[in-house]
Structure formats: structure tokens, C-alpha cells
Write an enzyme that holds these catalytic residues in place. Structure first.
Site, PDB file in Angstrom:
ATOM      1  N   LYS A  45      66.216  48.113 -37.503  1.00  0.00           N
ATOM      2  CA  LYS A  45      66.177  49.275 -37.099  1.00  0.00           C
ATOM      3  C   LYS A  45      66.739  50.343 -38.174  1.00  0.00           C
ATOM      4  O   LYS A  45      67.550  49.817 -38.804  1.00  0.00           O
ATOM      5  CB  LYS A  45      67.285  49.517 -35.665  1.00  0.00           C
ATOM      6  CG  LYS A  45      67.490  50.990 -35.468  1.00  0.00           C
ATOM      7  CD  LYS A  45      66.288  51.748 -34.876  1.00  0.00           C
ATOM      8  CE  LYS A  45      66.386  53.414 -35.026  1.00  0.00           C
ATOM      9  NZ  LYS A  45      65.084  54.010 -34.571  1.00  0.00           N
ATOM     10  N   SER A  46      65.979  51.146 -38.368  1.00  0.00           N
ATOM     11  CA  SER A  46      66.201  51.976 -39.623  1.00  0.00           C
ATOM     12  C   SER A  46      67.759  52.320 -39.511  1.00  0.00           C
ATOM     13  O   SER A  46      68.296  53.056 -38.577  1.00  0.00           O
ATOM     14  CB  SER A  46      65.293  53.109 -39.816  1.00  0.00           C
ATOM     15  OG  SER A  46      64.009  52.889 -39.825  1.00  0.00           O
ATOM     16  N   ASN A  69      58.270  59.044 -28.296  1.00  0.00           N
ATOM     17  CA  ASN A  69      59.742  58.716 -28.488  1.00  0.00           C
ATOM     18  C   ASN A  69      60.224  59.874 -29.332  1.00  0.00           C
ATOM     19  O   ASN A  69      59.722  60.500 -30.324  1.00  0.00           O
ATOM     20  CB  ASN A  69      59.978  57.498 -29.187  1.00  0.00           C
ATOM     21  CG  ASN A  69      59.887  57.576 -30.570  1.00  0.00           C
ATOM     22  OD1 ASN A  69      60.829  58.010 -31.150  1.00  0.00           O
ATOM     23  ND2 ASN A  69      59.063  57.049 -31.473  1.00  0.00           N
ATOM     24  N   SER A  70      61.612  60.183 -28.984  1.00  0.00           N
ATOM     25  CA  SER A  70      62.244  61.282 -29.765  1.00  0.00           C
ATOM     26  C   SER A  70      63.931  60.614 -29.731  1.00  0.00           C
ATOM     27  O   SER A  70      64.788  60.963 -29.279  1.00  0.00           O
ATOM     28  CB  SER A  70      62.395  62.406 -29.426  1.00  0.00           C
ATOM     29  OG  SER A  70      63.242  63.258 -30.147  1.00  0.00           O
ATOM     30  N   GLY A  72      65.956  59.609 -32.285  1.00  0.00           N
ATOM     31  CA  GLY A  72      66.655  60.474 -33.041  1.00  0.00           C
ATOM     32  C   GLY A  72      67.699  59.268 -33.934  1.00  0.00           C
ATOM     33  O   GLY A  72      69.054  59.783 -34.191  1.00  0.00           O
ATOM     34  N   LEU A  73      67.130  58.263 -34.365  1.00  0.00           N
ATOM     35  CA  LEU A  73      67.888  57.328 -35.179  1.00  0.00           C
ATOM     36  C   LEU A  73      69.052  56.764 -34.734  1.00  0.00           C
ATOM     37  O   LEU A  73      70.183  56.596 -35.388  1.00  0.00           O
ATOM     38  CB  LEU A  73      68.116  58.157 -36.535  1.00  0.00           C
ATOM     39  CG  LEU A  73      67.072  58.068 -37.735  1.00  0.00           C
ATOM     40  CD1 LEU A  73      67.176  58.919 -38.760  1.00  0.00           C
ATOM     41  CD2 LEU A  73      67.152  56.557 -38.190  1.00  0.00           C
ATOM     42  N   CYS A 132      60.670  59.605 -40.500  1.00  0.00           N
ATOM     43  CA  CYS A 132      61.237  59.814 -39.047  1.00  0.00           C
ATOM     44  C   CYS A 132      61.088  61.116 -38.671  1.00  0.00           C
ATOM     45  O   CYS A 132      61.227  62.116 -39.267  1.00  0.00           O
ATOM     46  CB  CYS A 132      62.919  59.499 -39.018  1.00  0.00           C
ATOM     47  SG  CYS A 132      63.262  59.758 -37.209  1.00  0.00           S
ATOM     48  N   GLY A 251      50.336  50.528 -36.308  1.00  0.00           N
ATOM     49  CA  GLY A 251      49.856  51.455 -35.324  1.00  0.00           C
ATOM     50  C   GLY A 251      48.763  51.065 -34.201  1.00  0.00           C
ATOM     51  O   GLY A 251      47.674  50.677 -35.070  1.00  0.00           O
ATOM     52  N   GLY A 252      49.038  50.837 -33.098  1.00  0.00           N
ATOM     53  CA  GLY A 252      47.765  50.679 -32.101  1.00  0.00           C
ATOM     54  C   GLY A 252      47.531  49.202 -32.099  1.00  0.00           C
ATOM     55  O   GLY A 252      46.195  48.722 -31.787  1.00  0.00           O
ATOM     56  N   GLY A 273      54.750  48.034 -32.493  1.00  0.00           N
ATOM     57  CA  GLY A 273      55.806  48.627 -31.896  1.00  0.00           C
ATOM     58  C   GLY A 273      55.657  48.901 -30.282  1.00  0.00           C
ATOM     59  O   GLY A 273      56.346  48.090 -29.492  1.00  0.00           O
TER      60      GLY A 273
HETATM   61  O1  RRO Z   1      64.665  56.696 -34.259  1.00  0.00           O
HETATM   62  C1  RRO Z   1      63.600  57.582 -34.095  1.00  0.00           C
HETATM   63  O2  RRO Z   1      63.550  58.735 -33.602  1.00  0.00           O
HETATM   64  C2  RRO Z   1      62.354  57.093 -34.835  1.00  0.00           C
HETATM   65  C3  RRO Z   1      62.471  56.955 -36.150  1.00  0.00           C
HETATM   66 BR1  RRO Z   1      63.632  56.346 -37.114  1.00  0.00          BR
HETATM   67  C4  RRO Z   1      60.946  56.753 -36.746  1.00  0.00           C
HETATM   68  O3  RRO Z   1      60.938  56.182 -37.986  1.00  0.00           O
HETATM   69  N1  RRO Z   1      59.968  56.741 -36.094  1.00  0.00           N
HETATM   70  C5  RRO Z   1      60.272  56.946 -34.950  1.00  0.00           C
HETATM   71  O4  RRO Z   1      58.992  57.177 -33.987  1.00  0.00           O
HETATM   72  N2  RRO Z   1      61.128  57.448 -34.008  1.00  0.00           N
END
Ligand code: RRO
Length: 314
Positions: A45-46, A69-70, A72-73, A132, A251-252, A273
Site C-alpha cells: 500500500k502506498s 474509491n476515495s 484517502g491514503l 493519488c 487497469g481493467g 486492483g
Molecule cells: O488511497 C487512495 O485513496 C488511493 C490512492 Br493512494 C491511489 O493512488 N489511487 C486510488 O485510487 N486511491
């Protein structure tokens, strides 16, 4: 004998499949499940400098044709993923993976995070997430070509380990040209195309409301919706980047056919994903079987025989 072996950044993997960062990769336990799955590799995860709870829920919804999605890291912080990565590197050196690194605060945090990795014992691949879409008030770094160049100049002034960048989707030929011209100035090992299509909006038919809470319902779109955009970005970047910069296609990818199309466009590795979120890590068994069947039907024995060889009509 047909092989799905993938070569990427000097390493060989049993197959090109990985998770896309954000899905099934928050904790050591989830990462272990990926490491023990049929995926060829995995990404974390980032990470931001400090751990984060992320945006309010609901913040991820599966849709018939994909996801929004949102998040938010949300993540456990760079120190957690760095410790996990160094442990893996020591205990299972034959299972290479990628560490994803982001920033919540902007430019300086990206630099500080990369400095922390440079100063650590971790020597593996890093994916720098420049895309992001879900941090309220913060733009996606890689939509600003000058800031992206400035950031990479700063990072390359001290960073000596292999890394690549995760890009947002681009929708204009001039933008493909511009981002490629920036990236070609640096010794990047790979680019990952694409992150989710940022700031889409999904409306629930029964209630006439949005389906996620953050940002009034705006969120990143993934899954079936995004495949044509993802393929175009993989193909366009492959055509423009220095040959030394490899491509991860994201993607997809729902089926072996989707994977095959990303490979035709020039991807070396493939990230999943939304479909991983929907199906769990067993998705990798299915995708391997489906991709293998396509190679066998077409008479190929390896990915190298068709990678990047998309036919055009001229
Ligand atoms: O965590 C997220 O909201 C998120 C990130 Br960091 C990203 O790079 N891409 C995404 O779709 N969601």
C-alpha cells in the site's frame, strides 16, 4: 512447454501478475497472502511518512463495471512498510516485490520519504505514486509536468536505488508526449500505467445519491470502465519512453484476455486492483490459467513472442 515467466527490472518472475497498490496490501498478513498466492509478485500500500486513517467511510464501492474509491491514503506509515520490506528482503530474497511510496502533504514529503528509503537497508524496487486522486485539496502530482520534473531532479540528486513511477491516466496525445519527455530525462526503471481515473461520480439508481462519502461522492474509477484508457496509456508510453524504462500495465484486467491485451501493448508486469478486491487472491490462479490458455491456443510458448507487438491497420 508454455511458460508465463516475466522478466522485469533484471529479475525473472513465474508470471507477470501482481496486485495493484491499495488492494490487499495494507498489512504484513495481507502481503504474506499475496506472497503465498499464484501472483508473480506484489506491491505494498502506498506509504506516507506517518500512518493515516484515511477518508471517512463509505469510501470504496464495487460496481457492476468496476469500482469507485476515495480511500484517502489509509496506511500504516513508511516505517512499517520499510521494516516489513527489509525483513522480507532478508528472509525471502528470492521473492522480489515493490514498495509503494506516496505523499499526503506534497513535494517535500515525497523527497523526505525517498531519503528515508535511500538511508535504509532496503535495496529493492520502489514505485513512487505520483497519482493519488483522493487527497482533498491536493492535485495529482503527475498532471503537473513541471512539478514532476522538479521532483524527479530533486530525488535523483541523492537516490541511487532502482525506482519507477505510478502515473495517472492521460487523455491527450500532447500529454503523452509531454510526460514521456519529462520521464525520459531520468534513469527510471519503470512506469506504471494507470492509477484509477480520478474524480468520477457514480449515482445509485434507487436512492439518487452518490455512493461514497468523501469529496461529495467523487472518487477514482477502476475495473472494466477503465481498460481502453489503460491500454492507450500503456501503448502510448511504451512508444515514447526510452527502451530501458519498462511498463507495468494496470487497469481493467478481469480476464486472461485483458492481461493479454496489456502485454500486446507492451506491458512487462500486470497489476490487478478492482478484480482482486472482488475475487480475493484466488483471482491469480484464474488469470494464470486463462492467460496460459490464450498462449496455447495461439501457438505461443512465451510472453516475449508477442509482447508489444500490437498490430495496427496502416
Ligand atoms: O488511497 C487512495 O485513496 C488511493 C490512492 Br493512494 C491511489 O493512488 N489511487 C486510488 O485510487 N486511491
Amino acid at each position: 512447454m508454455t511458460t508465463l515467466q516475466a522478466t522485469f527490472c533484471g529479475q525473472t518472475y513465474d508470471n507477470p501478475f501482481m496486485n495493484a497498490s491499495g488492494v490487499h496490501c495494507m498489512t504484513t498478513a495481507e502481503l504474506d497472502e499475496l506472497a503465498n498466492s499464484a501472483a508473480g509478485s506484489f506491491v505494498t500500500k502506498s506509504a506516507t511518512a506517518d500512518s493515516r486513517e484515511g477518508n471517512p467511510e463509505p469510501r470504496y464501492i464495487n460496481l457492476a463495471l468496476g469500482s469507485i474509491n476515495s480511500m484517502g491514503l489509509p496506511n500504516l506509515g513508511l516505517a512499517y512498510y520499510l521494516a516489513d520490506a527489509i525483513k522480507r528482503q532478508t528472509e525471502t530474497p528470492d521473492v522480489p516485490f515493490i514498495m509503494s511510496v506516496a505523499s499526503y502533504k506534497g513535494f517535500d514529503e515525497y523527497v523526505d520519504n525517498m531519503r528515508q528509503i535511500q538511508d535504509s537497508d532496503y535495496t529493492g524496487l520502489v514505485e513512487l505514486n505520483l497519482s493519488c486522486p483522493n487527497v482533498p485539496g491536493k492535485p495529482q502530482m503527475a498532471y503537473d509536468f513541471e512539478d514532476t520534473a522538479r521532483l524527479l531532479i530533486e530525488i535523483f540528486s541523492f537516490y541511487t536505488k532502482p525506482f519507477g513511477v505510478k502515473l495517472p491516466p492521460y487523455f491527450d496525445i500532447q500529454h503523452f508526449d509531454k510526460i514521456a519527455a519529462v520521464l525520459n530525462q531520468f534513469d527510471l526503471k519503470f512506469v506504471n500505467c494507470i492509477n484509477s481515473i480520478g474524480n468520477g461520480l457514480y449515482i445509485d439508481e434507487a436512492t439518487d445519491t452518490v455512493v461514497i462519502k468523501p469529496k461529495g461522492g467523487f472518487g477514482g474509477i477502476g475495473g472494466e470502465y477503465v481498460k481502453p484508457t489503460a491500454l492507450a496509456n500503456v501503448r502510448a508510453l511504451k512508444q515514447r519512453l526510452n527502451p530501458s524504462i519498462e511498463i507495468i500495465g494496470t487497469g481493467g484486467i478481469l480476464t486472461g484476455r485483458d492481461a493479454y491485451e496489456h502485454l500486446l501493448c507492451g506491458a512487462s508486469m500486470l497489476q490487478v486492483g478492482t478484480q482482486l478486491q472482488k475475487e480475493g487472491p484466488a483471482v491469480f490462479d484464474r488469470l494464470n490459467a486463462e492467460l496460459r490458455h490464450i498462449l496455447e491456443t495461439k501457438g505461443y510458448t512465451s510472453i516475449a513472442e508477442f509482447k508489444g507487438k500490437l498490430a495496427t491497420l496502416d
